[in-house]
Design a protein around this motif. Structure first.
Motif, short mmCIF file in Angstrom:
data_model
loop_
_atom_site.label_atom_id
_atom_site.label_comp_id
_atom_site.label_asym_id
_atom_site.label_seq_id
_atom_site.Cartn_x
_atom_site.Cartn_y
_atom_site.Cartn_z
N LEU A 154 32.01 31.30 38.60
CA LEU A 154 32.19 32.75 38.41
C LEU A 154 32.68 33.03 36.98
O LEU A 154 33.22 32.15 36.31
N PRO A 155 32.52 34.28 36.52
CA PRO A 155 32.99 34.60 35.16
C PRO A 155 34.52 34.66 35.08
O PRO A 155 35.12 35.73 35.08
N LEU A 156 35.11 33.47 35.04
CA LEU A 156 36.57 33.35 34.97
C LEU A 156 36.93 32.46 33.79
O LEU A 156 36.27 31.45 33.56
N VAL A 187 46.22 33.24 39.67
CA VAL A 187 46.25 34.68 39.46
C VAL A 187 45.11 35.03 38.53
O VAL A 187 44.93 34.37 37.50
N VAL A 188 44.33 36.05 38.87
CA VAL A 188 43.26 36.49 37.97
C VAL A 188 43.62 37.89 37.47
O VAL A 188 43.80 38.81 38.27
N VAL A 189 43.73 38.04 36.16
CA VAL A 189 43.88 39.37 35.57
C VAL A 189 42.46 39.86 35.29
O VAL A 189 41.76 39.32 34.43
N ALA A 190 42.04 40.86 36.07
CA ALA A 190 40.64 41.31 36.05
C ALA A 190 40.45 42.53 35.15
O ALA A 190 41.38 43.01 34.51
N GLU A 212 34.35 44.15 41.68
CA GLU A 212 33.20 43.26 41.51
C GLU A 212 33.63 41.80 41.68
O GLU A 212 32.94 41.00 42.32
N LEU A 213 34.77 41.46 41.12
CA LEU A 213 35.24 40.07 41.20
C LEU A 213 35.55 39.68 42.64
O LEU A 213 35.18 38.60 43.10
N VAL A 214 36.21 40.57 43.36
CA VAL A 214 36.55 40.28 44.76
C VAL A 214 35.26 40.10 45.57
O VAL A 214 35.15 39.19 46.39
N TYR A 225 43.66 37.62 47.75
CA TYR A 225 44.40 38.86 47.92
C TYR A 225 44.21 39.71 46.67
O TYR A 225 44.07 39.16 45.57
N VAL A 226 44.17 41.04 46.85
CA VAL A 226 44.04 41.91 45.68
C VAL A 226 45.01 43.07 45.80
O VAL A 226 45.08 43.73 46.85
#
Lengths: 113, 246
Positions: free
Chosen positions: A10-12, A68-71, A100-102, A29-30
């Motif tokens: 994924l774009p991470l 943790v992803v800062v989106a 979109e990321l979730v 979780y979001v």
């Protein structure tokens, strides 16, 4: 499934915690309310947020999160990155919006809880 | 030394969510008649109605403190207070440089009126004030302190726009002078119910958007020699015999 599996598909971008990418991912979780994350995120979760404040590191550490992803293309603050390195928390960023990321995480097999 | 009743968080007609009766003149008029000695004018992300409040308070026993309720980029609300108008002006310049750039929609959010001390309309503020600035919590605290002001975290007991709801706990080393609890929590119970407050001084304020709330809402009383921000700061930390009276 590990954090590394997600990063490679994924774009991470890995910002901190390069040596902890083998951690297994239990779910996702979001939320942008850290008080809520402290109460509801489960250990091993990937947490998606727009908050780049350094408190996200303490919350991730406290809850035992896999990453943790800062989106949304937001940049975590410099103190946040330094703290994540110091505390061994995996910190990722993504240009995708939280929504979109979730969606992409879910399609990759990451479910709620 | 005497007792001063203070309301450190009051909105005027500049805040889109405030009633039109909240003109600086009307706030000062009610303060004078109801024994409210100190009133901080704290509109969302703007200070345009502070000069009118200061002018309206001239010749009365009411002290107006220049202030603002700032929304940081983390969506944390902070009451920032200054001693002098020129400090607020310097702070307004910083705020103006960190706005989202969006314009207010008065039909959806309410109008934002700038008025004079006689309730005359001076201007309608076009920028959207109910929005987060691009300043972080830490930047806000540091810059306000550098200008000689003080920072109080707004309504930390509330589930939205509080430092505790947004960030879970108060980041260590943050230059906060105090925290505020809303009417839902008694000042004396605050530290027990919200352990994250730690050792910070606790104040209550009306956060009024209507005159009725301004009069009935919680206040805090200080023992001070003079009604100044410098003395309030001492009172919050029980210095030089200044103090907070329940």
């Amino acid at each position: 499934m590990t954090v590394n599996d997600l990063v490679s598909s994924l774009p991470l971008t890995v910002v901190a915690g390069h040596d902890r990418l083998t951690a297994p991912v239990t779910g996702g979780y979001v939320s942008d309310l850290l008080s809520n994350v402290m109460g509801f995120a489960a250990p091993g979760n990937v947490w998606v947020t727009m908050q780049g404040h350094q408190n996200i590191v303490a919350v991730a550490s406290l809850a035992g999160l896999a990453a943790v992803v800062v989106a949304g293309g937001a940049a975590p603050e410099p103190e946040t990155v330094a703290k994540a390195e110091a505390e061994g928390v995996v910190l990722l960023t993504s240009p995708l919006t939280s929504f979109e990321l979730v969606g992409q995480l879910y399609r990759s097999g990451v479910k709620g809880q | 030394m005497r007792r001063f009743v203070a309301d450190l968080h009051v909105h005027t007609v500049l805040s889109p969510c405030a009633a039109v009766e909240m003109t600086p003149r009307n706030i000062v008029w009610h303060a004078a008649r109801h024994g409210i000695d100190i009133v901080a004018i704290t509109d969302h992300n703007a200070g345009d109605n502070v000069p009118a409040a200061l002018a309206a308070a001239k010749g009365t026993d009411v002290t107006v403190l220049p202030g603002m309720e700032v929304e940081t980029k983390e969506e944390v609300h902070l009451v920032v207070l200054f001693e002098k108008l020129r400090q607020l002006f310097a702070w307004e310049e910083i705020v103006a440089a960190h706005r989202s750039g969006r314009m207010n929609d008065p039909d959806k959010f309410g109008a934002q009126f700038v008025v004079d001390a006689e309730d005359n309309l001076v201007a309608v503020k076009e920028e959207m004030l109910l929005a987060s600035l691009t300043l972080s919590l830490k930047e806000t605290c540091d810059k306000v302190n550098a200008l000689g002001g003080l920072v109080i975290a707004s309504h930390v007991d509330r589930p939205a726009y509080s430092v505790l709801s947004q960030l879970g706990f108060i980041p260590p080393g943050l230059a906060l002078t105090a925290v505020e609890v809303s009417r839902r929590v008694a000042r004396a119970d605050a530290a027990r119910r919200f352990p994250a407050i730690g050792g910070l001084p606790v104040v209550t304020a009306s956060d009024a958007h209507m005159i009725e709330d301004f009069l009935a809402g919680p206040k805090v009383a200080f023992n001070l020699e003079e009604p100044t921000l410098a003395e309030i700061r001492q009172a919050l930390y029980n210095e030089n015999s200044r103090g907070v009276v329940l």
